[in-house]
Scaffold this active site. Structure first.
Site, PDB file in Angstrom:
ATOM      1  N   HIS A 152       0.298   7.826   4.077  1.00 37.43           N
ATOM      2  CA  HIS A 152       0.889   7.140   5.224  1.00 37.43           C
ATOM      3  C   HIS A 152       2.383   7.407   5.382  1.00 37.43           C
ATOM      4  CE1 HIS A 152      -2.947   5.128   5.346  1.00 37.43           C
ATOM      5  NE2 HIS A 152      -2.770   4.684   4.121  1.00 37.43           N
TER       6      HIS A 152
ATOM      7  N   GLY B 219      -5.250   1.641   7.901  1.00 40.66           N
ATOM      8  CA  GLY B 219      -6.293   0.942   8.634  1.00 40.66           C
ATOM      9  C   GLY B 219      -6.058  -0.557   8.677  1.00 40.66           C
TER      10      GLY B 219
ATOM     11  N   ASP C  44       0.854  -1.187   0.000  1.00 39.94           N
ATOM     12  CA  ASP C  44       0.000   0.000   0.000  1.00 39.94           C
ATOM     13  C   ASP C  44       0.889   1.236   0.000  1.00 39.94           C
ATOM     14  OD1 ASP C  44      -1.706   2.135   0.446  1.00 39.94           O
ATOM     15  OD2 ASP C  44      -2.977   1.029   1.833  1.00 39.94           O
TER      16      ASP C  44
ATOM     17  N   ILE D 226      -0.912   9.173   8.646  1.00 39.81           N
ATOM     18  CA  ILE D 226      -1.672   8.273   9.508  1.00 39.81           C
ATOM     19  C   ILE D 226      -1.304   6.825   9.196  1.00 39.81           C
ATOM     20  CG2 ILE D 226      -3.571   9.897   9.730  1.00 39.81           C
ATOM     21  CD1 ILE D 226      -5.146   8.212   7.711  1.00 39.81           C
TER      22      ILE D 226
END
Length: 295
Positions: free
Chosen positions: A192, A210, A187, A207
Site C-alpha cells: 500500500h 481493502g 497495516d 493499492i
C-alpha cells in the site's frame, strides 16, 4: 499440506490485551478521509476530541488488528503470506465503542473451507472489557493454492441487487496520500506504499487497503442514512470484490431495507444494502454483498 484444518480449528484461542485512546480513533477517521470540510460540525464528530464518537469499523484496527495476525500464526497454519488475500470482513457490535478503552481480544480460527484452488480461513476475534462484550469480528482470508483436500466448501452467499434505483448514491474521493495515512493505524504491508513492492505483486502502483474502503463505506452509510449516529450500527459485512487505487473515486450505492425502506428516518430495525465501485474504471467492483444492519 501446509494447512491442517482440524488442528487449526481445534487450537486453543489466543488472547491479548489491547488498548486505544482518542488519538487512535482520530487517526483512523482521518485515514478514512474524515475532516473535509474541516470545520463542518458533522465531520468534527470524527476529528475533534470534545465531540468524538467512534465509527464501529474501528474494531478492525483496534490493537493494530492483532486478531488477524494471531490467526495467521495459529497451530496448523503454515502458509506463504504472498498467497494471502482478504476476501471478506464482518463485524457484530455488542454495544457502542468507547473513545478510549482497554479490552481483551481473543482470536481463533473459526473455520477452514476448501474452495478447490484455494483455502478460506475464517479468523474470528472477540473483544470484551470489564463491562462485557464489545464486538465480534470475522475476517475471511483466501489462501491461494492451498485447497483441494476434500474439505467442506463453506457458504457462498451472493446478494441480488434490489430491482429499483438506489435510495442514495454518494461519491467519495480517495486522496493520493490516503493509503499512507491509513497504514499508520497498523497495516504496514508495503503493498500500500512501496511502488516497487506493488509491481512485484502485479500492480502498476500501490493499492488502497481493502479495510480502508470498508471504513469509508460505513461512514458514508452512517452520514447519509443513519443521521450521523454511529450507535445505530449493529452489524456490518462485505465481500472484497476488487481493488482501489489512491486518487480514484468510490461510487457508493445504498438501498434501504426493512423498517424505513421508503426513505426518512427509522426508529425500528432495518438494514442497508450497499455496492461500491470505482468510478474512473467504468464502475469496476470494489465491495459486494455488503450489508449494514441498524436500529
Amino acid at each position: 499440506m501446509p494447512i491442517d484444518a482440524a488442528k487449526a480449528v481445534a487450537a486453543e484461542p489466543r488472547s491479548a490485551e489491547i488498548a486505544w485512546d482518542h488519538k487512535d480513533v482520530q487517526l483512523y477517521h482521518l485515514g478514512l478521509g474524515a475532516g473535509t470540510p474541516a470545520t463542518d460540525p458533522d465531520e468534527l464528530r470524527y476529528t475533534l476530541e470534545s465531540r468524538l464518537h467512534v465509527l464501529p469499523s474501528f474494531a478492525t484496527v483496534a490493537g493494530a488488528g492483532m486478531g488477524v495476525v494471531g490467526g495467521l500464526s495459529a497451530p496448523g497454519i503454515d502458509i506463504d503470506l504472498a498467497a494471502v488475500l482478504h476476501g471478506g470482513q464482518s463485524i457484530t457490535l455488542h454495544r457502542p465503542l468507547p473513545v478510549s478503552g482497554r479490552a481483551v481480544s481473543t482470536s481463533r480460527v473459526a473455520a477452514v473451507y476448501d474452495k478447490g484452488k484455494a483455502a478460506v480461513l475464517v479468523l474470528r476475534s472477540e473483544a470484551a472489557d470489564d463491562e462485557g462484550p464489545l464486538w465480534t469480528s470475522d475476517a475471511q482470508i483466501f489462501v491461494r493454492g492451498e485447497g483441494g483436500w476434500g474439505g467442506e466448501r463453506g457458504p457462498s452467499e451472493r446478494l441480488e441487487l434490489p430491482a429499483r434505483e438506489p435510495d442514495t448514491t454518494v461519491e467519495r474521493h480517495v486522496r493520493e496520500d490516503q493509503a499512507l495515512l491509513y497504514r499508520l493505524s497498523g497495516d504496514w504491508n508495503p503493498l500500500h506504499a512501496d511502488p516497487e513492492f506493488a509491481k512485484l505483486a502485479g500492480f502498476d502502483r500501490p493499492i488502497l487497503h481493502g479495510l480502508c474502503s470498508y471504513g469509508m463505506t460505513l461512514k458514508a452509510v452512517v452520514d447519509s442514512l443513519l443521521d450521523g449516529d454511529v450507535t445505530r450500527v449493529r452489524a456490518y459485512r462485505t465481500r472484497f470484490a476488487g481493488i482501489v487505487f489512491p486518487g480514484e473515486t468510490l461510487r457508493i450505492r445504498m438501498w434501504r431495507q426493512g423498517d424505513g425502506a421508503t426513505g426518512g428516518g427509522t426508529t425500528g430495525g432495518g438494514r442497508v444494502q450497499v455496492t461500491v465501485t470505482a468510478v474512473e474504471r467504468d464502475d469496476a467492483p470494489v465491495l459486494a454483498d455488503t450489508v449494514v444492519e441498524h436500529s
